[in-house]
Design a protein around this motif. Structure first.
Motif, PDB file in Angstrom:
ATOM      1  N   LEU A   1       0.746  -1.377   0.068  1.00  0.00           N
ATOM      2  CA  LEU A   1      -0.027  -0.024   0.078  1.00  0.00           C
ATOM      3  C   LEU A   1       0.804   1.107   0.044  1.00  0.00           C
ATOM      4  N   GLU A   2       2.038   1.155   0.741  1.00  0.00           N
ATOM      5  CA  GLU A   2       2.626   2.497   0.818  1.00  0.00           C
ATOM      6  C   GLU A   2       3.560   2.588  -0.516  1.00  0.00           C
ATOM      7  N   ASN A   3       3.971   1.406  -1.145  1.00  0.00           N
ATOM      8  CA  ASN A   3       4.347   1.822  -2.513  1.00  0.00           C
ATOM      9  C   ASN A   3       3.418   2.277  -3.543  1.00  0.00           C
ATOM     10  N   LEU A   4       2.240   1.765  -3.561  1.00  0.00           N
ATOM     11  CA  LEU A   4       1.148   2.136  -4.333  1.00  0.00           C
ATOM     12  C   LEU A   4       1.017   3.760  -4.085  1.00  0.00           C
ATOM     13  N   LYS A   5       0.973   4.061  -2.903  1.00  0.00           N
ATOM     14  CA  LYS A   5       0.841   5.507  -2.539  1.00  0.00           C
ATOM     15  C   LYS A   5       1.937   6.498  -3.143  1.00  0.00           C
ATOM     16  N   VAL A   6       3.093   5.770  -2.892  1.00  0.00           N
ATOM     17  CA  VAL A   6       4.288   6.531  -3.614  1.00  0.00           C
ATOM     18  C   VAL A   6       4.274   6.474  -5.232  1.00  0.00           C
ATOM     19  N   ARG A   7       3.843   5.575  -5.880  1.00  0.00           N
ATOM     20  CA  ARG A   7       3.727   5.393  -7.124  1.00  0.00           C
ATOM     21  C   ARG A   7       2.501   6.400  -7.781  1.00  0.00           C
TER      22      ARG A   7
END
Length: 346
Positions: free
Chosen positions: A111-117
């Motif tokens: 989820l954190e990676n998706l937010k960054v992306r």
């Protein structure tokens, strides 16, 4: 270290002991009342009841917990149900807790990676829109003016020249975006050859000499390279890397400054190529982002220098596509050093 017993077995053994004690007590009472007491018969009966109870309780516990553990695994998609049927499934709650925690952590990271992306995507789309909008509006403005009728030939030529520069910048942006997309998707196949990198650097100097002369910047080697230094890489792509780095050093360099290229031996049969300028330099807060697409240290003035804003991003992609490393060192007001490695030719 003590013997580690599975929790379900401990549960089955203790429960079976209670059942066996209860059964043995009844059996002893029965034999006492009937005056036909036999310790051997009681012992055999108690052991049989104990073993039978352990087996039944363990089996039923395993099946009861297994069904619920399997449902949890299926619900959180930790394992495929077919795998669960074909492999041993632990019913230990500590193991299950560990797996669920691992799943939760992985999902949190995802989820954190998706937010960054998502943040990166929004910023990227905004940058693309801005980069395309500026030259498009420039071209549109000059063309509209010309269509209204400009009788002065010198003014007309001036507007056409500026419109042409706007079109050229659009072409740069589209070509560079296409290059980055191909590099990211792996569509660019590197053509490895052995070549003299000293000659390649000199060719880049010759190509960019006129741009450097406009700011009285001297393009130079750090020393005289009398012998060839042969590397194995894609010559065309390495040339593009050098062009982008030298162009950047000219673009952001000080007038009457220098751009110096050094070629040195590096570890593991590699060479490192350094492009050093004494320009304005880069603040430490920007160093980690300078290879991002469209990221500009100078948000206002840098666009006046032209280019697509994708040069350093292309450099990074090409070098990494070679499985090599790129480094940057810089101090505001002192200049910058961009370095990248290449494999030596055998």
């Amino acid at each position: 270290m003590g013997l580690k017993v599975k929790k379900t077995y401990r549960f089955a053994i203790v429960t079976s002991l209670y059942i066996t004690l209860f059964f043995t007590s009844l059996l002893v009472l029965y034999f006492l009342l009937n005056a036909d007491f036999s310790w051997l018969l009681i012992l055999l009966a108690s052991v049989s009841v104990f073993l039978f109870s352990v087996f039944i309780i363990q089996y039923r516990s395993e099946m009861f917990i297994y069904q619920r553990v399997k449902k949890i695994y299926d619900d959180v998609s930790l394992l495929d149900s077919a795998v669960l049927r074909s492999q041993f499934i632990t019913t230990d709650m500590a193991t299950l807790e560990k797996e669920v925690k691992k799943y939760a952590i992985s999902k949190k990271i995802e989820l954190e990676n998706l937010k960054v992306r998502e943040e990166y995507r929004r910023e990227f789309m905004g940058n693309v829109s801005h980069e395309l909008k500026t030259p498009l509006f420039t071209v549109q403005g000059y063309i509209d003016t010309l269509m209204d009728g400009v009788k002065d030939k010198s003014l007309r030529d001036k507007y056409l020249e500026r419109a042409q520069k706007g079109v050229e910048r659009l072409v740069y942006i589209v070509q560079d975006l296409d290059m980055i997309s191909k590099l990211e998707m792996g569509d660019v196949k590197l053509q490895y050859t052995d070549f003299n990198v000293v000659t390649l650097v000199q060719n880049v100097f010759d190509m960019l000499e006129m741009q450097a002369d406009k700011k009285n910047i001297i393009l130079m080697f750090d020393s005289k390279y009398s012998k060839p230094i042969r590397v194995r890489a894609d010559q065309e792509k390495v040339q593009q890397v050098l062009i982008n780095l030298v162009m950047n050093s000219i673009k952001y360099g000080k007038e009457n400054g220098t751009t110096e290229v050094a070629i040195e031996d590096f570890i593991n049969n590699k060479v490192i190529i350094r492009v050093t300028d004494n320009g304005e330099g880069i603040d430490a807060s920007n160093l980690s982002r300078i290879f991002e697409r469209f990221y500009r240290v100078d948000k206002s003035g840098s666009r006046n220098e032209g280019g697509s804003g994708l040069g350093l991003s292309i450099v990074k992609h090409i070098i990494e596509h070679h499985n090599e490393k790129i480094y940057v060192e810089s101090k505001p007001g002192k200049g910058s050093v961009f370095s990248f490695t290449l494999e030596k030719a055998k």
